[in-house]
Enzyme design. Structure first.
Site, PDB file in Angstrom:
ATOM      1  N   CYS A   3       0.844  -1.200   0.000  1.00  0.00           N
ATOM      2  CA  CYS A   3       0.000   0.000   0.000  1.00  0.00           C
ATOM      3  C   CYS A   3       0.872   1.241   0.000  1.00  0.00           C
ATOM      4  O   CYS A   3       2.106   1.154   0.053  1.00  0.00           O
ATOM      5  CB  CYS A   3      -0.907   0.014   1.234  1.00  0.00           C
ATOM      6  SG  CYS A   3      -0.006   0.225   2.766  1.00  0.00           S
ATOM      7  N   CYS A   6       3.519   1.605   2.678  1.00  0.00           N
ATOM      8  CA  CYS A   6       4.794   0.909   2.441  1.00  0.00           C
ATOM      9  C   CYS A   6       5.767   1.843   1.720  1.00  0.00           C
ATOM     10  O   CYS A   6       6.956   1.890   2.041  1.00  0.00           O
ATOM     11  CB  CYS A   6       4.576  -0.339   1.581  1.00  0.00           C
ATOM     12  SG  CYS A   6       3.528  -1.581   2.338  1.00  0.00           S
ATOM     13  N   ASP A 409       9.063  32.637 -27.239  1.00  0.00           N
ATOM     14  CA  ASP A 409      10.200  33.136 -28.002  1.00  0.00           C
ATOM     15  C   ASP A 409       9.695  33.338 -29.440  1.00  0.00           C
ATOM     16  O   ASP A 409       8.773  32.645 -29.859  1.00  0.00           O
ATOM     17  CB  ASP A 409      11.324  32.093 -27.945  1.00  0.00           C
ATOM     18  CG  ASP A 409      12.470  32.443 -28.877  1.00  0.00           C
ATOM     19  OD1 ASP A 409      12.951  33.583 -28.807  1.00  0.00           O
ATOM     20  OD2 ASP A 409      12.873  31.576 -29.684  1.00  0.00           O
ATOM     21  N   ASP A 608      12.976  27.239 -28.136  1.00  0.00           N
ATOM     22  CA  ASP A 608      13.589  26.082 -28.796  1.00  0.00           C
ATOM     23  C   ASP A 608      15.105  26.154 -28.883  1.00  0.00           C
ATOM     24  O   ASP A 608      15.742  25.204 -29.306  1.00  0.00           O
ATOM     25  CB  ASP A 608      13.018  25.924 -30.213  1.00  0.00           C
ATOM     26  CG  ASP A 608      13.504  27.031 -31.147  1.00  0.00           C
ATOM     27  OD1 ASP A 608      13.794  28.133 -30.646  1.00  0.00           O
ATOM     28  OD2 ASP A 608      13.611  26.781 -32.359  1.00  0.00           O
ATOM     29  N   ASP A 612      17.474  30.053 -25.093  1.00  0.00           N
ATOM     30  CA  ASP A 612      16.224  30.042 -24.311  1.00  0.00           C
ATOM     31  C   ASP A 612      16.368  29.226 -23.025  1.00  0.00           C
ATOM     32  O   ASP A 612      15.519  29.302 -22.144  1.00  0.00           O
ATOM     33  CB  ASP A 612      15.076  29.428 -25.141  1.00  0.00           C
ATOM     34  CG  ASP A 612      14.752  30.261 -26.367  1.00  0.00           C
ATOM     35  OD1 ASP A 612      14.827  31.495 -26.276  1.00  0.00           O
ATOM     36  OD2 ASP A 612      14.430  29.677 -27.413  1.00  0.00           O
TER      37      ASP A 612
END
Length: 720
Positions: A3, A6, A409, A608, A612
């Protein structure tokens, strides 16, 4: 692990190990992600710490799809076999104790018969609960196993005492046997449902083919994918899957990349193009050179991202963990109080008081609460992967639903990142657009300027045959000049025209209009006069405007950030429907603008490029384009494999739906206990004569866990 408790015990044990910086144990995936200092602790020490806590562990490095699926099936089969073993003894006990006896059908020595049926269930099937309870006790904690062990042992022990010393008082062997059987049934159903939550990873793992056709010593050989080395030449025939990442050296074909990017339209590939392992070659035969193998392929990288994502907790999970940590001890106290109240205050007898306290222990098992968050996150990240949206963890999934601002961007994100010819305007009717482009492209063919590529590409699209040039000269900051068919031409900006005394006054309005749209205008002239204008621009992506509108509909304010001058920036932004612009920003200053907005609310940065990465890292959510650099993809919290900006609002929508599902799960898990515990404790007995049998409590407890996992699986139906 039996469970969520644990998982907490293991987490605490790992946290105590010197050199461990962070440990995250996920009950749903049965995995631990641990950050540690290699100079002070080794992997074997971590495994030892888990074993000392009463559990087992092994490293998952390099685990393939078959092994993982086999382990999961092994676990499900083990629980299933345990359930049927338990049912073999519990069902006759139930029939004798709950059906035949109430009907007055006498069975000789029925008490001892029930003892013989219940004992294997209690100590063979139930051994796991005693082990779990002992492990929790050693760690000064309590778990679901503690509740089951105490509850069933109390019912079993009272029954043994009664058949030996007080036969008239009755027995409850069938109660403990059926309870354990119901808990095991719940675990079996839960394991099956949990298996479905990780289907996204299984499907991705099965994409990689097992063999590949390579060219070695001028011969075609079929070899296992694991034996491919960098630089190998690999042949892929129509209908075959591409085994590893590479670069095409020969052939033309279209590739179905939908399983990785979510994009359904096949992508054309020719010599020089890259191909991705796991994608399907549709029609032509391709020969490509292996550039990434093993764990470095895009597919392996995606699987790793999703696997890590499903293991990382959402902040909301910490509340559930805190509740679970205090919940079990509180339930044990309530169960003791229930027994004492009914036995000593209301004088209802030992059996009645004990059965109510057992019902409290059983109905309160916190499994549903422990499953509420991780199952939703597993399904949510899986749904994202199906759409080509890689979300790197529960924390990112949770934060995304709180976003107030999104900064895009410009270059390569809002725009295509490659200039395109947008306008061809001849100076008079004697020159056609086609002729103007033919001269401009023929001159530019020898140039290395990015705008030259755009002009030549446009001519190629229109199938215009280019003419050879002579005396080509590049004039920095002005443009170029060259001879074409014995005639001298100039192609460049207004400074070049002024230098060569070419009048452009009557075109000043056209030039200003084009430049106000963010376009770069190039002028073509011979020695006497202007021949025409060619304008080019980094055009916005088809999805940019739609994405901005979708974000605004979600109540999110959109910004654009760029190093361009303000006029060009505003022109591009207006095309995309953006009114907030940060222009003339140096790459190193992008992060500062993110920080400014963070003072007002949660911020996502979408980019990208390498420049950035600092802004992506600083933002509350960094969203990287899949076509971008590896640095951007590593830094981002979310990666868009399709490079479609419309996936930004989709990711936010998915986040909102997943968090809503987590809150639903937590509500039902808690409300179930809030209502169930008082009824189990006998709150309604005095007024209505209603009590809750431990068997019904056990069934309800098992059902609550399965319903939480089932509710999480409904996320699979979400349309983004």
């Amino acid at each position: 692990m039996h469970c969520a408790s644990c998982a907490l015990i293991i987490n605490k044990s790992l946290a105590k190990v010197q050199g461990v910086k962070d440990a995250n144990v996920n009950f749903s995936t049965s995995k631990a992600t641990i950050e540690f200092d290699e100079s002070s602790v080794k992997e074997d020490d971590l495994v030892s710490a888990i074993k000392k806590a009463g559990y087992g562990a092994s490293l998952t490095t390099g685990m393939d799809a078959e092994k993982q699926a086999a382990l999961q099936k092994q676990e499900i089969d083990k629980i299933k076999n345990t359930f049927f073993l338990s049912l073999t003894f519990a069902l006759p006990a139930f029939i004798i104790g709950m059906v035949l006896m109430p009907l007055g059908i006498e069975i000789p020595y029925f008490g001892f018969v029930l003892f013989l049926l219940a004992t294997p269930v209690q100590f063979i099937v139930g051994k796991q609960f005693y082990q779990g309870a002992y492990a929790a006790l050693r760690n000064k904690s309590a778990s679901m196993d503690t509740l089951i062990a105490i509850g069933t042992t109390a019912a079993y022990a009272l029954s043994v005492y009664n058949i030996l010393f007080n036969p008239e008082a009755g027995q409850y062997f069938e109660v403990s046997a059926i309870l354990i059987t119901l808990v095991i049934l719940g675990k079996w159903l839960e394991a099956i449902a949990k298996g479905k939550t990780s289907e996204a990873i299984k499907k991705l793992m099965n994409l990689a083919p097992k063999t590949a056709t390579v060219i070695r010593n001028k011969k075609e050989l079929v070899v296992p994918v694991d034996s491919i080395v960098l630089g190998d030449l690999i042949i892929v025939k129509p209908g075959e899957r591409i085994p590893v990442d590479g670069k095409v050296v020969e052939g033309n074909s279209s590739i179905d990349e939908s399983m990785i990017t979510g994009e359904s339209i096949p992508v054309e590939k020719k010599s020089g193009d890259t191909v991705t392992g796991g994608t399907i070659n549709k029609n032509g035969t391709l020969t490509f050179k292996a550039t990434k193998i093993g764990e470095n392929t895009t597919l392996a990288h995606i699987i790793k991202l999703i696997d890590e994502a499903q293991g990382r907790k959402a902040p909301i999970q910490r509340y559930a963990d805190k509740i679970s940590a205090y919940f079990v001890p509180a339930v044990i106290l309530i169960a003791i109080a229930t027994f004492l109240a009914w036995y000593f205050i209301f004088s209802m007898g030992l059996a009645f008081s004990l059965l109510l306290s057992v019902a409290v222990l059983v109905i309160a098992c916190p499994c549903a609460l422990g499953l509420a968050t991780p199952t939703s996150i597993m399904v949510g990240t899986g749904v994202g992967a199906k759409y080509g949206i890689l979300i790197k963890g529960g924390d990112a999934l949770e934060t995304a639903h709180k976003l107030k601002y999104v900064i895009f961007d410009k270059t390569g994100t809002i725009t295509k990142g490659v200039p395109e010819v947008t306008d061809i305007i001849p100076a008079d009717s004697k020159t056609s657009e086609r002729k103007l482009l033919e001269i401009a492209a023929s001159i530019e063919k020898a140039s290395e300027h990015p705008l030259a590529d755009a002009i030549v590409a446009k001519a190629n699209d229109l199938k215009i045959k280019l003419v050879a040039t002579k005396k080509f000269t590049a004039i920095p900051g002005h443009g170029i000049q060259a001879e074409l068919s014995g005639k001298k031409y100039f192609f460049g900006n207004s400074k070049l025209m002024a230098k060569n005394k070419i009048g452009i006054e009557r075109f000043k309005d056209s030039i200003a209009r084009l430049e106000s749209q963010g376009k770069t205008v190039m002028l073509l002239a011979d020695l006497k006069k202007l021949i025409g204008l060619v304008a080019a621009a980094d055009a916005i992506k088809d999805t940019s405007k739609e994405a901005v509108f979708a974000l605004q509909k979600l109540g999110i304010e959109v910004f654009m950030i760029t190093g361009d001058n303000e006029r060009t920036a505003k022109a591009i932004a207006s095309q995309a429907g953006i009114t907030n612009v940060f222009a003339e920003v140096l790459p190193e200053d992008k992060a500062n603008y993110v920080k400014q907005l963070q003072a007002k609310g949660k911020v996502a940065m979408v980019g990208d490029g390498i420049n950035d990465a600092p802004a992506l890292a600083l933002a509350d959510i960094g969203i990287a384009m899949g076509s971008g650099t590896d640095v951007a993809m590593e830094t981002g919290n979310i990666v868009l494999m399709q490079n479609h900006l419309t996936d930004v609002p989709k990711a936010i929508k998915l986040s909102r739906k997943t968090i809503a599902k987590i809150k639903q799960n937590m509500f039902w898990a808690l409300i179930y206990n809030v209502i169930g515990i008082p009824i189990a404790a006998g709150l309604l007995y005095s007024t209505y004569g209603i009590t809750l049998s431990p068997i019904i409590a056990g069934g309800a407890m098992a059902l609550s866990s399965v319903s939480v996992v089932g509710n999480s699986l409904l996320l699979k139906r979400v349309k983004l």
